[in-house]
Design an enzyme around this catalytic site. Structure first.
Site, short mmCIF file in Angstrom:
data_model
loop_
_atom_site.label_atom_id
_atom_site.label_comp_id
_atom_site.label_asym_id
_atom_site.label_seq_id
_atom_site.Cartn_x
_atom_site.Cartn_y
_atom_site.Cartn_z
N GLY A 178 49.26 49.52 33.60
CA GLY A 178 49.40 49.57 35.05
C GLY A 178 49.08 50.91 35.68
O GLY A 178 49.39 51.14 36.85
N GLU A 211 49.20 49.81 27.16
CA GLU A 211 48.23 48.76 27.43
C GLU A 211 47.43 49.01 28.71
O GLU A 211 47.52 48.25 29.68
CB GLU A 211 48.94 47.40 27.52
CG GLU A 211 49.63 46.99 26.24
CD GLU A 211 50.49 45.74 26.41
OE1 GLU A 211 50.56 45.22 27.55
OE2 GLU A 211 51.07 45.29 25.42
N PRO A 212 46.63 50.06 28.77
CA PRO A 212 45.80 50.28 29.96
C PRO A 212 44.63 49.30 30.01
O PRO A 212 44.10 48.89 28.98
CB PRO A 212 45.30 51.71 29.77
CG PRO A 212 45.26 51.89 28.28
CD PRO A 212 46.42 51.09 27.74
N ARG A 242 40.28 40.73 45.59
CA ARG A 242 41.45 41.61 45.66
C ARG A 242 41.75 42.06 47.08
O ARG A 242 42.91 42.28 47.43
CB ARG A 242 41.26 42.83 44.76
CG ARG A 242 41.23 42.49 43.27
CD ARG A 242 41.30 43.75 42.41
NE ARG A 242 42.60 44.39 42.54
CZ ARG A 242 42.84 45.46 43.26
NH1 ARG A 242 41.86 46.04 43.96
NH2 ARG A 242 44.04 45.99 43.32
N CYS A 302 32.90 30.80 53.99
CA CYS A 302 33.45 30.17 55.21
C CYS A 302 34.93 30.47 55.32
O CYS A 302 35.78 29.55 55.29
CB CYS A 302 33.19 28.66 55.18
SG CYS A 302 31.45 28.24 55.26
N GLU A 303 35.28 31.73 55.42
CA GLU A 303 36.65 32.21 55.55
C GLU A 303 36.64 33.46 56.41
O GLU A 303 35.88 34.40 56.13
CB GLU A 303 37.25 32.57 54.18
CG GLU A 303 37.46 31.41 53.24
CD GLU A 303 38.70 30.60 53.57
OE1 GLU A 303 39.55 31.08 54.33
OE2 GLU A 303 38.80 29.47 53.05
#
Length: 442
Positions: A253, A295-296, A339, A370-371
């Site tokens: 993280g 855990e990168p 994201r 189409c958003e």
């Protein structure tokens, strides 16, 4: 402040080059949108964090290991490079496990995560002798034990502990608070219950405790507090059972700089600091220090990749209260980078294919879906004369860009182009309309 661009990104005659290759060359050869991976950047980041962990471990007498969190981006080439630089690989699905195996990562160097592991995933992991399976719930203890018994093996496991310490950005990427799907609670006693059950199950061997407190974390404080919580639980387990667990995993993280305004941490230095902290805690308690693993994922592959887009429609829009914003539409969007809409993530962008003398104006980079929420970069200053056909580059898209990509509006997903030593090659093929239609059995 930290540069968001990969280490081999330069400007040559007004054009962006990645690892010595101009973006116009990349776009002409591979098309747009394309994810472009700077191989030397990725490998150097992998090498730096492994070296820092090992040196700190040697200094303090602690064994260390670094796992590449393949959920950030998984391909056989990337997993081979990461493993060649000394990393093990963390997987969380049958597809990620299969990719690691195809990349010839040894089973012992693979860890299996997941809050809802299938029998097929567990069986494949046991078949290839994975180094650890991270237990995420009480029912999973019995499931893994049953599959291990059927395979005639003893499964090495860790317990994922929800420590109550959480850090990072958006609510959806903070993973150690109580009200969420991952892990076993320290506060309610569920983690201790799981440990006791595993110690009484002959088909399982308990390697240690695991914690992951969130994503996009910029400081060590949360990791330190979580490590202390795991250490206390480890001591309690030793007092109750006589078993001193050999390993703690502090997860990943670690944050990255998505824009020039971000000040990302020095990840190798942060890892070294955490190793030193655990050594101090061990000295305070008088207990032997555990082995440590990390855990990168995002911090390794995120900054190493850039997305290239081709500009289409450019439209000025008047704002309420005065002023104007330039809407710059590109040939991708939320299907290749969700994201922004999912996490309210912030990115930057540049006109990459030419110089521009026009003044910079407030702009918004949007996709072709189409958003109305189909936004790639919410606010960025771009030249007022940006026009159809220009190339736009958005950095730091290696983590979760391709991994979270979709076929929304039936758009084929972009390919991934790796550039090393000045020679580009496609390591994940661009999808075609034929690929999409091939799945439609009518």
């Amino acid at each position: 402040m930290t540069s968001p661009w990969s280490r081999s990104t330069t400007w040559t005659d007004g054009e962006l080059s990645i690892a010595g290759v101009p973006v116009s060359t990349l776009a002409a050869r591979f098309g747009t949108p394309s994810y472009v991976l700077d191989v030397d950047d990725l490998r150097s980041r992998c090498r730096d964090v492994v070296t820092a962990a090992h040196r700190a471990g040697e200094q303090h007498g602690i064994e260390t290991a670094v796992y590449y969190a393949s959920k950030a981006f998984s391909s056989t080439a990337v997993l081979r490079w990461a493993h060649a630089e000394g990393l093990r690989v963390d997987v969380a699905s049958l597809g990620e496990l299969a990719t690691a195996l195809r990349a010839e990562v040894p089973g012992a160097a693979i860890g299996l995560h997941g809050n809802n592991k299938s029998e097929e995933e567990i069986d494949l992991a046991l078949q290839h002798g994975v180094g650890r399976i991270v237990i995420d719930s009480i029912p999973e203890i019995e499931l893994v034990a049953e599959r291990a018994a059927a395979a005639g093996v003893v499964a090495p496991v860790m317990v994922r502990v929800t420590t109550g310490v959480h850090a990072g950005g958006h609510e959806y990427i903070a993973t150690a608070h109580e009200d969420q799907k991952f892990g076993l609670s320290l506060a309610t006693g569920a983690a201790a219950e799981a440990v006791e059950a595993i110690l009484q199950t002959p088909q399982l061997t308990l390697l240690g405790l695991h914690s992951h407190i969130g994503s996009q974390i910029f400081a060590a404080d949360g990791f330190v507090e979580s490590a202390r919580a795991l250490f206390r639980l480890r001591s309690e387990i030793a007092a109750a059972s006589g078993v001193l667990l050999p390993e703690l995993d502090l997860g990943g993280g670690f944050g990255v700089a998505y824009t020039p305004d971000d000040d990302a941490p020095d990840v190798p230095a942060l890892v070294a600091e955490l190793v030193a902290t655990v050594a101090r805690v061990a000295a305070e308690t008088g207990e032997p220090a555990p082995a440590l693993s990390f855990e990168p994922g995002r911090s390794l592959v995120g900054p190493a990749m850039t997305t290239l887009y081709r500009v289409g429609t450019v439209k000025p829009v008047r704002l309420e209260g005065g002023g104007e914003r330039l809407y710059v539409s590109v040939d991708g969007g939320m299907s290749d980078n969700i994201r922004t809409v999912l996490y309210d993530a912030t990115y930057t962008a540049v006109l990459a294919s030419r110089t521009a003398d026009a003044e910079a104006v407030l702009s918004r980079v949007v996709g072709k879906h189409c958003e109305s929420g189909d936004i790639v970069v919410r606010d960025v200053m771009l030249p007022a004369d940006i026009r159809r056909g220009d190339l736009l580059a958005v950095p730091v898209t290696g983590a979760y860009g391709r991994s979270l990509a979709s076929n929304y509006n039936q758009l084929p997903r972009p390919g991934v182009v790796a550039v090393g030593d000045g020679e580009p090659r496609e390591i994940v093929r661009r999808e075609t309309i034929d690929d999409l239609l091939a799945l439609d059995v009518g």
